[in-house]
Write a protein that holds these residues in place. Structure first.
Motif, mmCIF file in Angstrom:
data_model
loop_
_atom_site.group_PDB
_atom_site.id
_atom_site.type_symbol
_atom_site.label_atom_id
_atom_site.label_comp_id
_atom_site.label_asym_id
_atom_site.label_seq_id
_atom_site.Cartn_x
_atom_site.Cartn_y
_atom_site.Cartn_z
ATOM 1 N N PHE A 34 3.990 2.113 5.564
ATOM 2 C CA PHE A 34 4.797 0.931 5.807
ATOM 3 C C PHE A 34 5.398 0.432 4.504
ATOM 4 C CE2 PHE A 34 1.705 1.044 9.212
ATOM 5 C CZ PHE A 34 2.507 0.847 10.320
ATOM 6 N N GLU A 35 6.711 0.222 4.515
ATOM 7 C CA GLU A 35 7.409 -0.375 3.384
ATOM 8 C C GLU A 35 7.625 -1.844 3.697
ATOM 9 O OE1 GLU A 35 11.073 1.437 2.308
ATOM 10 O OE2 GLU A 35 10.215 3.437 2.207
ATOM 11 N N GLU A 36 7.164 -2.712 2.813
ATOM 12 C CA GLU A 36 7.333 -4.154 2.990
ATOM 13 C C GLU A 36 8.178 -4.699 1.858
ATOM 14 O OE1 GLU A 36 3.712 -6.282 3.400
ATOM 15 O OE2 GLU A 36 2.842 -4.841 4.785
ATOM 16 N N LYS A 37 9.131 -5.562 2.208
ATOM 17 C CA LYS A 37 9.978 -6.203 1.208
ATOM 18 C C LYS A 37 10.265 -7.630 1.640
ATOM 19 C CE LYS A 37 12.713 -2.568 -0.927
ATOM 20 N NZ LYS A 37 14.079 -2.093 -1.176
ATOM 21 N N VAL A 38 10.460 -8.486 0.663
ATOM 22 C CA VAL A 38 10.948 -9.837 0.907
ATOM 23 C C VAL A 38 12.359 -9.876 0.365
ATOM 24 C CG1 VAL A 38 10.630 -12.275 0.426
ATOM 25 C CG2 VAL A 38 8.641 -10.820 0.751
ATOM 26 N N MET A 39 13.323 -10.138 1.248
ATOM 27 C CA MET A 39 14.721 -10.071 0.850
ATOM 28 C C MET A 39 15.535 -11.167 1.508
ATOM 29 S SD MET A 39 15.937 -6.770 3.113
ATOM 30 C CE MET A 39 15.708 -5.774 1.712
ATOM 31 N N ASN A 40 16.768 -11.286 1.059
ATOM 32 C CA ASN A 40 17.690 -12.244 1.617
ATOM 33 C C ASN A 40 17.972 -11.881 3.080
ATOM 34 O OD1 ASN A 40 19.604 -14.176 1.993
ATOM 35 N ND2 ASN A 40 20.971 -13.468 0.382
ATOM 36 N N ALA A 41 18.121 -12.852 3.935
ATOM 37 C CA ALA A 41 18.312 -12.605 5.361
ATOM 38 C C ALA A 41 19.604 -11.856 5.655
ATOM 39 C CB ALA A 41 18.279 -13.922 6.130
ATOM 40 N N ASP A 42 20.590 -11.936 4.773
ATOM 41 C CA ASP A 42 21.856 -11.250 4.997
ATOM 42 C C ASP A 42 21.754 -9.741 4.767
ATOM 43 O OD1 ASP A 42 22.920 -13.743 5.460
ATOM 44 O OD2 ASP A 42 23.618 -13.982 3.386
ATOM 45 N N GLU A 43 20.765 -9.282 4.029
ATOM 46 C CA GLU A 43 20.638 -7.870 3.674
ATOM 47 C C GLU A 43 19.702 -7.088 4.583
ATOM 48 O OE1 GLU A 43 19.264 -8.093 -0.303
ATOM 49 O OE2 GLU A 43 21.107 -8.973 -1.068
ATOM 50 N N VAL A 44 19.198 -7.683 5.638
ATOM 51 C CA VAL A 44 18.197 -7.043 6.489
ATOM 52 C C VAL A 44 18.782 -5.820 7.209
ATOM 53 C CG1 VAL A 44 16.725 -7.378 8.518
ATOM 54 C CG2 VAL A 44 16.846 -9.126 6.764
ATOM 55 N N ASP A 45 19.988 -5.929 7.745
ATOM 56 C CA ASP A 45 20.583 -4.813 8.477
ATOM 57 C C ASP A 45 20.782 -3.585 7.602
ATOM 58 O OD1 ASP A 45 20.661 -6.207 10.860
ATOM 59 O OD2 ASP A 45 22.676 -7.023 10.478
ATOM 60 N N SER A 46 21.184 -3.781 6.360
ATOM 61 C CA SER A 46 21.383 -2.649 5.462
ATOM 62 C C SER A 46 20.052 -1.993 5.085
ATOM 63 C CB SER A 46 22.138 -3.086 4.216
ATOM 64 O OG SER A 46 21.375 -4.003 3.479
ATOM 65 N N PHE A 47 18.955 -2.739 5.094
ATOM 66 C CA PHE A 47 17.637 -2.182 4.779
ATOM 67 C C PHE A 47 17.185 -1.205 5.861
ATOM 68 C CE2 PHE A 47 12.949 -2.501 5.161
ATOM 69 C CZ PHE A 47 12.601 -1.976 3.938
ATOM 70 N N PHE A 48 17.480 -1.499 7.124
ATOM 71 C CA PHE A 48 17.014 -0.651 8.218
ATOM 72 C C PHE A 48 17.914 0.553 8.473
ATOM 73 C CE2 PHE A 48 14.676 -4.563 9.514
ATOM 74 C CZ PHE A 48 13.416 -4.011 9.417
ATOM 75 N N LYS A 49 19.085 0.618 7.844
ATOM 76 C CA LYS A 49 19.971 1.779 8.056
ATOM 77 C C LYS A 49 19.593 2.928 7.171
ATOM 78 C CE LYS A 49 23.881 -0.678 9.821
ATOM 79 N NZ LYS A 49 25.280 -1.031 9.686
#
Length: 49
Positions: A34-49
């Motif tokens: 499992f990869e866990e990150k705390v990031m800005n809410a606007d960047e979530v979609d790019s993280f899952f692609k």
């Protein structure tokens, strides 16, 4: 004094942060990690692609 500190933290000036968790298969063992990150809410979609 404490009331002023709490009031300044509740303003909308701070960015909305989100914790995201992605399951990734390890190429060596084949087990899932499992990869866990705390990031800005606007960047979530790019993280899952």
């Amino acid at each position: 004094m404490a009331k002023k500190t709490v009031a300044t933290l509740q303003t909308g000036a701070s960015k909305k942060m989100t914790k995201v968790i992605k399951m990734v298969k390890s190429p060596k063992t084949g087990a899932y990690i499992f990869e866990e990150k705390v990031m800005n809410a606007d960047e979530v979609d790019s993280f899952f692609k």
